[in-house]
Design a protein around this motif. Sequence first.
Motif, PDB file in Angstrom:
ATOM      1  N   ARG A  52       0.902  -1.267   0.163  1.00 48.11           N
ATOM      2  CA  ARG A  52       0.003   0.002  -0.215  1.00 48.11           C
ATOM      3  C   ARG A  52       0.825   1.415   0.098  1.00 48.11           C
ATOM      4  NH1 ARG A  52      -4.194  -2.430   4.554  1.00 48.11           N
ATOM      5  NH2 ARG A  52      -5.963  -2.873   3.147  1.00 48.11           N
ATOM      6  N   LEU A  53       1.808   1.199   0.782  1.00 48.51           N
ATOM      7  CA  LEU A  53       2.753   2.334   0.742  1.00 48.51           C
ATOM      8  C   LEU A  53       3.566   2.675  -0.673  1.00 48.51           C
ATOM      9  CD1 LEU A  53       4.521   4.616   2.327  1.00 48.51           C
ATOM     10  CD2 LEU A  53       5.988   2.794   3.250  1.00 48.51           C
ATOM     11  N   ALA A  54       3.898   1.570  -1.103  1.00 47.62           N
ATOM     12  CA  ALA A  54       4.724   1.766  -2.460  1.00 47.62           C
ATOM     13  C   ALA A  54       3.547   2.385  -3.575  1.00 47.62           C
ATOM     14  CB  ALA A  54       5.092   0.308  -2.927  1.00 47.62           C
ATOM     15  N   TRP A  55       2.384   1.747  -3.588  1.00 47.89           N
ATOM     16  CA  TRP A  55       1.435   2.420  -4.654  1.00 47.89           C
ATOM     17  C   TRP A  55       0.982   3.672  -4.304  1.00 47.89           C
ATOM     18  CZ3 TRP A  55      -0.182   1.206  -9.222  1.00 47.89           C
ATOM     19  CH2 TRP A  55       0.449  -0.003  -9.992  1.00 47.89           C
ATOM     20  N   ALA A  56       0.719   4.011  -2.785  1.00 51.25           N
ATOM     21  CA  ALA A  56       0.468   5.408  -2.527  1.00 51.25           C
ATOM     22  C   ALA A  56       1.399   6.264  -3.024  1.00 51.25           C
ATOM     23  CB  ALA A  56       0.242   5.589  -0.890  1.00 51.25           C
ATOM     24  N   ARG A  57       2.999   5.885  -2.839  1.00 55.03           N
ATOM     25  CA  ARG A  57       3.889   6.926  -3.376  1.00 55.03           C
ATOM     26  C   ARG A  57       3.980   6.911  -4.871  1.00 55.03           C
ATOM     27  NH1 ARG A  57       8.656   5.345   0.870  1.00 55.03           N
ATOM     28  NH2 ARG A  57       7.560   6.450   2.860  1.00 55.03           N
ATOM     29  N   ARG A  58       3.592   5.800  -5.639  1.00 65.38           N
ATOM     30  CA  ARG A  58       3.677   6.025  -7.152  1.00 65.38           C
ATOM     31  C   ARG A  58       2.410   6.784  -7.707  1.00 65.38           C
ATOM     32  NH1 ARG A  58       3.393   0.392 -10.795  1.00 65.38           N
ATOM     33  NH2 ARG A  58       2.888   1.407 -12.730  1.00 65.38           N
ATOM     34  N   LEU A  59       1.382   6.873  -6.929  1.00 65.42           N
ATOM     35  CA  LEU A  59       0.351   7.554  -7.526  1.00 65.42           C
ATOM     36  C   LEU A  59       0.140   8.965  -6.816  1.00 65.42           C
ATOM     37  CD1 LEU A  59      -2.586   5.013  -6.808  1.00 65.42           C
ATOM     38  CD2 LEU A  59      -1.349   5.545  -9.086  1.00 65.42           C
ATOM     39  N   GLY A  60       1.307   9.272  -6.232  1.00 64.86           N
ATOM     40  CA  GLY A  60       1.336  10.625  -5.488  1.00 64.86           C
ATOM     41  C   GLY A  60       0.277  10.814  -4.364  1.00 64.86           C
ATOM     42  N   LEU A  61      -0.196   9.744  -3.693  1.00 63.16           N
ATOM     43  CA  LEU A  61      -0.870   9.862  -2.471  1.00 63.16           C
ATOM     44  C   LEU A  61      -0.331  10.127  -1.377  1.00 63.16           C
ATOM     45  CD1 LEU A  61      -3.586   7.320  -3.583  1.00 63.16           C
ATOM     46  CD2 LEU A  61      -3.899   9.767  -3.644  1.00 63.16           C
ATOM     47  N   PRO A  62      -0.853  10.428  -0.147  1.00 59.97           N
ATOM     48  CA  PRO A  62      -0.207  10.405   1.054  1.00 59.97           C
ATOM     49  C   PRO A  62       0.252   8.968   1.737  1.00 59.97           C
ATOM     50  CG  PRO A  62      -2.036  11.870   1.260  1.00 59.97           C
ATOM     51  CD  PRO A  62      -1.813  11.180  -0.140  1.00 59.97           C
ATOM     52  N   ASP A  63       1.181   8.815   2.217  1.00 60.96           N
ATOM     53  CA  ASP A  63       1.961   7.377   2.634  1.00 60.96           C
ATOM     54  C   ASP A  63       0.630   6.569   3.121  1.00 60.96           C
ATOM     55  OD1 ASP A  63       4.135   8.106   1.489  1.00 60.96           O
ATOM     56  OD2 ASP A  63       5.248   8.120   3.367  1.00 60.96           O
ATOM     57  N   LEU A  64      -0.022   7.048   4.117  1.00 58.39           N
ATOM     58  CA  LEU A  64      -1.090   6.011   4.642  1.00 58.39           C
ATOM     59  C   LEU A  64      -2.524   6.079   3.975  1.00 58.39           C
ATOM     60  CD1 LEU A  64       0.319   6.574   8.440  1.00 58.39           C
ATOM     61  CD2 LEU A  64       1.115   4.918   6.611  1.00 58.39           C
ATOM     62  N   VAL A  82      -6.205   2.019  -9.720  1.00 55.38           N
ATOM     63  CA  VAL A  82      -5.726   0.878  -9.042  1.00 55.38           C
ATOM     64  C   VAL A  82      -6.611   0.123  -7.999  1.00 55.38           C
ATOM     65  CG1 VAL A  82      -3.807  -0.133  -7.732  1.00 55.38           C
ATOM     66  CG2 VAL A  82      -3.507   1.685  -9.546  1.00 55.38           C
ATOM     67  N   GLU A  83      -6.853  -1.243  -7.889  1.00 55.02           N
ATOM     68  CA  GLU A  83      -7.733  -1.873  -6.753  1.00 55.02           C
ATOM     69  C   GLU A  83      -6.541  -2.526  -6.039  1.00 55.02           C
ATOM     70  OE1 GLU A  83     -11.661  -4.350  -6.310  1.00 55.02           O
ATOM     71  OE2 GLU A  83      -9.978  -5.305  -7.680  1.00 55.02           O
ATOM     72  N   LEU A  84      -6.449  -2.637  -4.668  1.00 55.74           N
ATOM     73  CA  LEU A  84      -5.661  -3.208  -3.901  1.00 55.74           C
ATOM     74  C   LEU A  84      -6.418  -3.728  -2.804  1.00 55.74           C
ATOM     75  CD1 LEU A  84      -2.272  -0.916  -3.377  1.00 55.74           C
ATOM     76  CD2 LEU A  84      -2.523  -2.968  -4.939  1.00 55.74           C
ATOM     77  N   PHE A  85      -6.490  -4.914  -2.619  1.00 57.66           N
ATOM     78  CA  PHE A  85      -7.047  -5.540  -1.500  1.00 57.66           C
ATOM     79  C   PHE A  85      -8.319  -5.086  -1.223  1.00 57.66           C
ATOM     80  CE2 PHE A  85      -2.625  -5.090  -0.552  1.00 57.66           C
ATOM     81  CZ  PHE A  85      -2.123  -6.376  -0.899  1.00 57.66           C
ATOM     82  N   GLY A  86      -9.131  -4.815  -2.236  1.00 55.94           N
ATOM     83  CA  GLY A  86     -10.528  -4.349  -2.345  1.00 55.94           C
ATOM     84  C   GLY A  86     -10.822  -2.946  -2.538  1.00 55.94           C
ATOM     85  N   GLN A  87      -9.679  -2.271  -2.220  1.00 58.12           N
ATOM     86  CA  GLN A  87      -9.938  -0.576  -2.154  1.00 58.12           C
ATOM     87  C   GLN A  87      -9.281   0.077  -3.542  1.00 58.12           C
ATOM     88  OE1 GLN A  87      -7.779   1.399   0.906  1.00 58.12           O
ATOM     89  NE2 GLN A  87      -8.993   3.351   1.020  1.00 58.12           N
ATOM     90  N   LEU A  88     -10.205   1.058  -4.276  1.00 62.95           N
ATOM     91  CA  LEU A  88      -9.849   1.414  -5.417  1.00 62.95           C
ATOM     92  C   LEU A  88      -9.244   2.878  -5.175  1.00 62.95           C
ATOM     93  CD1 LEU A  88     -11.257   1.243  -8.656  1.00 62.95           C
ATOM     94  CD2 LEU A  88     -11.276   3.370  -8.058  1.00 62.95           C
ATOM     95  N   ALA A  89      -8.301   3.238  -5.866  1.00 60.75           N
ATOM     96  CA  ALA A  89      -7.716   4.631  -6.109  1.00 60.75           C
ATOM     97  C   ALA A  89      -7.538   5.090  -7.912  1.00 60.75           C
ATOM     98  CB  ALA A  89      -6.124   4.748  -5.541  1.00 60.75           C
ATOM     99  N   GLY A 119     -12.611   3.002   1.474  1.00 59.62           N
ATOM    100  CA  GLY A 119     -13.095   3.964   0.721  1.00 59.62           C
ATOM    101  C   GLY A 119     -12.318   4.566  -0.462  1.00 59.62           C
ATOM    102  N   ARG A 120     -12.841   4.987  -1.562  1.00 58.53           N
ATOM    103  CA  ARG A 120     -12.280   5.367  -2.703  1.00 58.53           C
ATOM    104  C   ARG A 120     -11.374   6.545  -2.451  1.00 58.53           C
ATOM    105  NH1 ARG A 120     -15.080   5.944  -8.504  1.00 58.53           N
ATOM    106  NH2 ARG A 120     -15.171   3.570  -8.344  1.00 58.53           N
ATOM    107  N   LEU A 121     -10.143   6.386  -3.172  1.00 61.85           N
ATOM    108  CA  LEU A 121      -8.943   7.629  -2.944  1.00 61.85           C
ATOM    109  C   LEU A 121      -9.071   8.240  -4.313  1.00 61.85           C
ATOM    110  CD1 LEU A 121      -6.485   5.257  -1.393  1.00 61.85           C
ATOM    111  CD2 LEU A 121      -7.805   6.606  -0.090  1.00 61.85           C
ATOM    112  N   LEU A 122      -8.796   9.387  -4.053  1.00 61.27           N
ATOM    113  CA  LEU A 122      -8.734  10.234  -5.481  1.00 61.27           C
ATOM    114  C   LEU A 122      -7.181  11.039  -5.282  1.00 61.27           C
ATOM    115  CD1 LEU A 122     -12.013  12.109  -5.715  1.00 61.27           C
ATOM    116  CD2 LEU A 122     -11.285   9.853  -6.936  1.00 61.27           C
ATOM    117  N   GLY A 123      -6.411  10.766  -6.505  1.00 66.04           N
ATOM    118  CA  GLY A 123      -5.116  11.643  -6.150  1.00 66.04           C
ATOM    119  C   GLY A 123      -4.863  12.505  -7.506  1.00 66.04           C
ATOM    120  N   CYS A 124      -4.597  13.786  -7.071  1.00 67.21           N
ATOM    121  CA  CYS A 124      -4.730  14.741  -8.372  1.00 67.21           C
ATOM    122  C   CYS A 124      -3.464  15.201  -8.403  1.00 67.21           C
ATOM    123  CB  CYS A 124      -5.735  15.810  -8.074  1.00 67.21           C
ATOM    124  SG  CYS A 124      -7.366  15.401  -7.891  1.00 67.21           S
TER     125      CYS A 124
END
Length: 244
Positions: A24-36, A58-65, A43-48
Amino acid sequence: MGQPGGGAGEMRDTFHDGSRGIVRLAWARRLGLPDLSFSDDGGRLLGCRDSARELVAVELFGQLALAGPTELVKAAADLPDEDLLGGSALLRAAGPGAHALSTAVLGFADDLPLFQPDTEPEVSRGNPEAIELETRCPPDDVSSAGIARREHRFTLMHDGAPVACAAYTVREGLLADLGILVAPGFRQRGLGTFMARLVAHEALAEGFIVQVEAQEQNVGALRLADSAGIAPSGRVASVRLRDR
């Protein structure tokens, strides 16, 4: 060449819940999202990021970003998960000029069994051998495996010729993204599975979690990941954007 040893009875859990946080940490950083950002709440995540050159779901363990330029993320924010992960919704949201649609299954491993071959294999870490193997394989397979874009390459040799290669590149300092390519005349022998596990062990020994991104239309890659014991844990779809 000896056949890889081992059997189904040796399989065990290859990814553990405790490693989810690293993925999760690696993909958050790849997408430009906060680490946690990724969590178990679903909950759906949006990275702008307006400088982004692609729109990604991206869907990770049931959560979409969803990540990309602000206007495109907002346009796609309420679309169904399946439409986004299937890629068609991303293309529509990205608008004219979007291209290079990719849809893939994501698998991860933090522990893999290493099956020993009957004879000691000859494995080269030289780039010329990996490049020569690519010339022996269909272009679609070469593109899907992506050996050339991965820095750490391990090529299995037979009678002085390359027959299989597994390679990885490190993502965000945490994940070893793995690709495998086998020469057409040497498929269905377990060589791809053997090399996948061999190189996965190299990556695990370096402290990385192994990741496989298998294109959904590539049945061979999906089967190889399954035979190596890398279970699917997510999906990713992306499109490249036109120059803005």
